[in-house]
Design an enzyme around this catalytic site. Structure first.
Site, PDB file in Angstrom:
ATOM      1  CG  ASP A  53      -1.806   1.198   1.347  1.00 12.83           C
ATOM      2  OD1 ASP A  53      -1.626   2.160   0.572  1.00 12.83           O
ATOM      3  OD2 ASP A  53      -2.705   1.179   2.207  1.00 12.83           O
ATOM      4  CG  ASN A  79       0.674   1.427 -12.722  1.00 16.83           C
ATOM      5  OD1 ASN A  79       0.384   2.083 -13.725  1.00 16.83           O
ATOM      6  ND2 ASN A  79      -0.184   0.601 -12.130  1.00 16.83           N
ATOM      7  CE1 TYR A 160      -4.275  10.959 -12.222  1.00 16.54           C
ATOM      8  CE2 TYR A 160      -4.270  12.147 -14.306  1.00 16.54           C
ATOM      9  CZ  TYR A 160      -3.968  11.014 -13.571  1.00 16.54           C
ATOM     10  OH  TYR A 160      -3.368   9.934 -14.167  1.00 16.54           O
ATOM     11  CE  LYS A 164      -0.544  10.424 -12.240  1.00 14.03           C
ATOM     12  NZ  LYS A 164       0.202   9.233 -11.773  1.00 14.03           N
TER      13      LYS A 164
END
Length: 235
Positions: A53, A79, A160, A164
């Protein structure tokens, strides 16, 4: 034999990347938060399962210890990632963005990447050809998101893309700090996965292409870069 860990690999892009790397001869650890899902995925792939996790220090440390005991690590694919959606399937724009709304994405996408990379740096340092692949997004590109008329420009969400963009900066700084390692960020493209409610326009086979390519990069290959399937992309 190249040994690879892929986080969030029990489904989607992680699963397809694992499948391709197993076929290429890698010993692959399928990282999954859920032990049973991870075990089933690993059995299907002919891979090894490891519970990890990325938001939990204890879980990550235990995974690193287990993989070290099995012989070490050559390739790390960060990932695991999340994107939150509103009740109607959309994303919260700037007017709705709050610190609390951003926090879970940063915990997984950013802090999780740092947590896992930090834990596995000692193992990667012992590899003859260490590689790190950070799965980013085209939405992390300031150049793309600020270019009017593009799909990235039209995306209204804050959390988001911000997470990133942070992953991209992490990639650059780690690549400079560890020049012997090949450390790159990749943009899989808008791929149909659970992350986006399977609204993506690409298949996981198409999306995994650049992840697999950079996981197999040679010791004299690029590092500190940002790539999609067609080549380098602007930060």
């Amino acid at each position: 034999m190249t040994t690879t860990l892929i986080t969030g690999a029990n489904k989607g892009l992680g699963f397809e990347t694992a499948r391709r790397l197993v076929a290429a001869g890698h010993t692959v650890y399928v990282g999954s938060r859920d032990p049973e899902r991870g075990r089933r995925a690993a059995e299907r792939l002919g891979a090894r399962a490891v519970v990890i996790d990325v938001t939990d220090d204890t879980s990550v440390a235990a995974a690193a210890k287990a993989i070290e005991a099995d012989g070490g690590l050559d390739v790390l694919v960060n990932n695991a990632g999340i994107e939150t959606r509103t009740a109607d399937g959309g994303v919260a724009g700037a007017a709705e963005a709050t610190a609390d709304a951003l926090r879970p994405l940063f915990e997984t996408n950013v802090f999780g990447t740092v947590r896992v990379t930090h834990a596995f740096l000692p193992l990667l340092g012992r590899s003859a050809a260490p590689v790190v692949v950070n799965v980013s997004s085209g939405l992390g590109s300031l150049a793309r998101v600020s270019a009017p008329g593009t799909p990235a420009y039209a995306y209204p969400g804050v959390a988001y893309p911000a997470s990133k963009a942070a992953v991209n900066m992490i990639t650059v700084q780690y690549a400079k700090a560890f020049p012997r390692m090949r450390i790159n960020a990749v943009e899989p493209g808008y791929t149909a996965t659970d992350l986006n409610g399977n609204t993506g326009t690409q298949t996981v086979e198409q999306g995994a292409e650049i992840i697999v390519r950079m996981a197999r990069v040679a010791p004299d290959g690029p590092t500190g870069g940002y790539f999609d399937a067609e080549g380098p992309i602007p930060w």
